[in-house]
Design an enzyme around this catalytic site. Structure first.
Site, PDB file in Angstrom:
ATOM      1  N   HIS A  36       0.850  -1.192   0.000  1.00  0.00           N
ATOM      2  CA  HIS A  36       0.000   0.000   0.000  1.00  0.00           C
ATOM      3  C   HIS A  36       0.883   1.238   0.000  1.00  0.00           C
ATOM      4  O   HIS A  36       2.106   1.148   0.109  1.00  0.00           O
ATOM      5  CB  HIS A  36      -0.978  -0.014   1.178  1.00  0.00           C
ATOM      6  N   HIS A  89       1.365   3.812   2.020  1.00  0.00           N
ATOM      7  CA  HIS A  89       1.924   4.477   3.193  1.00  0.00           C
ATOM      8  C   HIS A  89       3.448   4.435   3.157  1.00  0.00           C
ATOM      9  O   HIS A  89       4.055   3.448   2.737  1.00  0.00           O
ATOM     10  CB  HIS A  89       1.389   3.845   4.474  1.00  0.00           C
ATOM     11  N   ASP A 101       5.966   4.069   5.177  1.00  0.00           N
ATOM     12  CA  ASP A 101       6.831   3.060   5.785  1.00  0.00           C
ATOM     13  C   ASP A 101       6.854   1.770   4.978  1.00  0.00           C
ATOM     14  O   ASP A 101       7.577   0.833   5.323  1.00  0.00           O
ATOM     15  CB  ASP A 101       6.421   2.784   7.237  1.00  0.00           C
ATOM     16  N   HIS A 102       6.104   1.741   3.877  1.00  0.00           N
ATOM     17  CA  HIS A 102       6.103   0.579   2.987  1.00  0.00           C
ATOM     18  C   HIS A 102       6.609   0.906   1.581  1.00  0.00           C
ATOM     19  O   HIS A 102       6.817  -0.015   0.792  1.00  0.00           O
ATOM     20  CB  HIS A 102       4.697  -0.008   2.893  1.00  0.00           C
ATOM     21  N   HIS A 140      -7.700  -1.431   5.324  1.00  0.00           N
ATOM     22  CA  HIS A 140      -6.814  -0.451   5.946  1.00  0.00           C
ATOM     23  C   HIS A 140      -7.310   0.943   5.572  1.00  0.00           C
ATOM     24  O   HIS A 140      -8.311   1.091   4.861  1.00  0.00           O
ATOM     25  CB  HIS A 140      -5.371  -0.691   5.488  1.00  0.00           C
ATOM     26  N   ASP A 185      -0.726  -3.889   5.720  1.00  0.00           N
ATOM     27  CA  ASP A 185      -1.470  -3.433   6.893  1.00  0.00           C
ATOM     28  C   ASP A 185      -2.941  -3.810   6.730  1.00  0.00           C
ATOM     29  O   ASP A 185      -3.524  -3.683   5.649  1.00  0.00           O
ATOM     30  CB  ASP A 185      -1.315  -1.928   7.061  1.00  0.00           C
ATOM     31  N   HIS A 216       5.919  -5.930  11.863  1.00  0.00           N
ATOM     32  CA  HIS A 216       5.318  -4.592  11.852  1.00  0.00           C
ATOM     33  C   HIS A 216       4.910  -4.191  13.272  1.00  0.00           C
ATOM     34  O   HIS A 216       3.777  -3.831  13.550  1.00  0.00           O
ATOM     35  CB  HIS A 216       4.109  -4.585  10.903  1.00  0.00           C
TER      36      HIS A 216
END
Length: 335
Positions: free
Chosen positions: A62, A64, A66-67, A145, A215, A274
């Site tokens: 996805h 976000h 941090d990914h 999410h 997530d 995570h």
């Protein structure tokens, strides 16, 4: 199949853990696949020994940061190192636009190799594969999410082998005909019968399967996809008590939520990752301990539980057994 955790922290890195990233490969093949690329992933790759020249495909769960914040750096470094072979990026809507914007504004207009984008959201909706090569097939599965998020199901494509019992039952004489069938050729016997390779060829071993989830606050969405899966790798950002404290608005899973679904599916191995920065491997009394996540999961799951750590490398052998290979310990003895 083997997996190396490159980042296991949620949201932001800590001193012990980088943000999300996982390298996956098949046995002794040098080619490998990357799932998620949080900021700093290419630094982790330098330490893990994975070559960008052998990277076959990237799968982003996805949008976000941090990914995915590490994705442009990986693309640029592969270019500077002289990569020529195409690179496939499987990702939901927004990732291609993000990469193109970074390329536009950072003078990365010209790449020496082609980028091929595949929309995970489209493939998941159509129940189509997002990727396949000679080693693996990969499907995407929609999660729940704050933004569209996906899990990726990797299924090995084992080498084929002749089924000797079927050959003997069909009275196919040993010799050149067996070799021709192994090579995929239709053969004609002395009595005029034609034997198709599909009649006598079977996988040399049972296919291994791994799901890597993004997530997600509804692990039950993966229940059907978990059929015959050896290992589920899924976020467990909190324990139940922390989720009750922070509230559901962040849309993450707890260790117990994931464990209950893995148990229902009969999945033998569960890897939790995570982790919120609240949790530490060890430390002061005012910090939560990451082992709390294992204890919570163990109340609902009877299989082997892994608490992922950066640079831990695991292997699923051809019997389906999962072992940690960086310190030769089996997961049940402390993975």
């Amino acid at each position: 199949m083997h997996m190396t955790f490159l980042g296991t922290s949620a949201g932001v890195p800590t001193r012990q853990r980088n943000v999300s990233g996982l390298a996956l490969g098949v046995d002794h093949h040098r080619d490998w696949y990357l799932v998620d690329a949080g900021e700093g992933t290419q630094h982790q790759l330098l330490r893990s020994g994975h070559s960008l020249a052998r990277l076959r495909a990237i799968f982003i769960s996805h949008v976000h940061g941090d990914h995915c914040y590490g994705l442009p750096g990986i693309i640029a470094s592969a270019n500077m190192s002289g990569r020529k072979t195409p690179l496939t990026i499987c990702a939901p809507d927004g990732i291609e636009q993000y990469v193109n914007a970074v390329r536009k504004y950072t003078d990365l207009h010209t790449l020496r190799y082609p980028l091929h984008f595949v929309r995970s959201d489209h493939c998941a909706a159509e129940q189509a594969l997002v990727y396949q090569d000679e080693n693996v097939s990969v499907s995407a599965h929609a999660l729940s999410h704050r933004v569209p998020s996906f899990a990726y199901r990797f299924e090995e494509l084992p080498a084929s082998a002749l089924d000797h019992s079927k050959l003997e039952a069909l009275a196919v004489p040993r010799g050149p005909l067996w070799g021709q069938l192994q090579q995929g050729q239709v053969v004609t016997l002395a009595d005029g019968r034609k034997i198709n390779p599909q009649q006598v060829i079977q996988p040399a071993w049972k296919a291994r399967r791994v799901i890597v989830g993004g997530d997600n606050d509804q692990p039950e969405l993966l229940l059907n996809a978990l059929k015959n899966v050896n290992l589920l790798i899924h976020e467990a950002t909190f324990t139940d008590d922390i989720l009750q404290h922070v509230g559901p608005q962040y849309m993450h899973s707890t260790a117990s939520m994931v464990a209950k679904i893995a148990e229902r599916a009969g999945t033998p191995y569960l890897a939790l990752t995570h982790f919120s920065q609240r949790y530490r491997n060890c430390g002061r009394d005012d910090k939560r301990q990451v082992e709390e996540l294992r204890r919570e999961a163990a109340q609902h799951f009877n299989g082997s539980i892994i608490l992922a750590k950066d640079f831990d490398r695991y292997e699923i052998d051809r019997t389906g057994e999962l072992k940690i290979v960086n310190n030769k310990e089996e997961t049940k003895n402390g993975g």
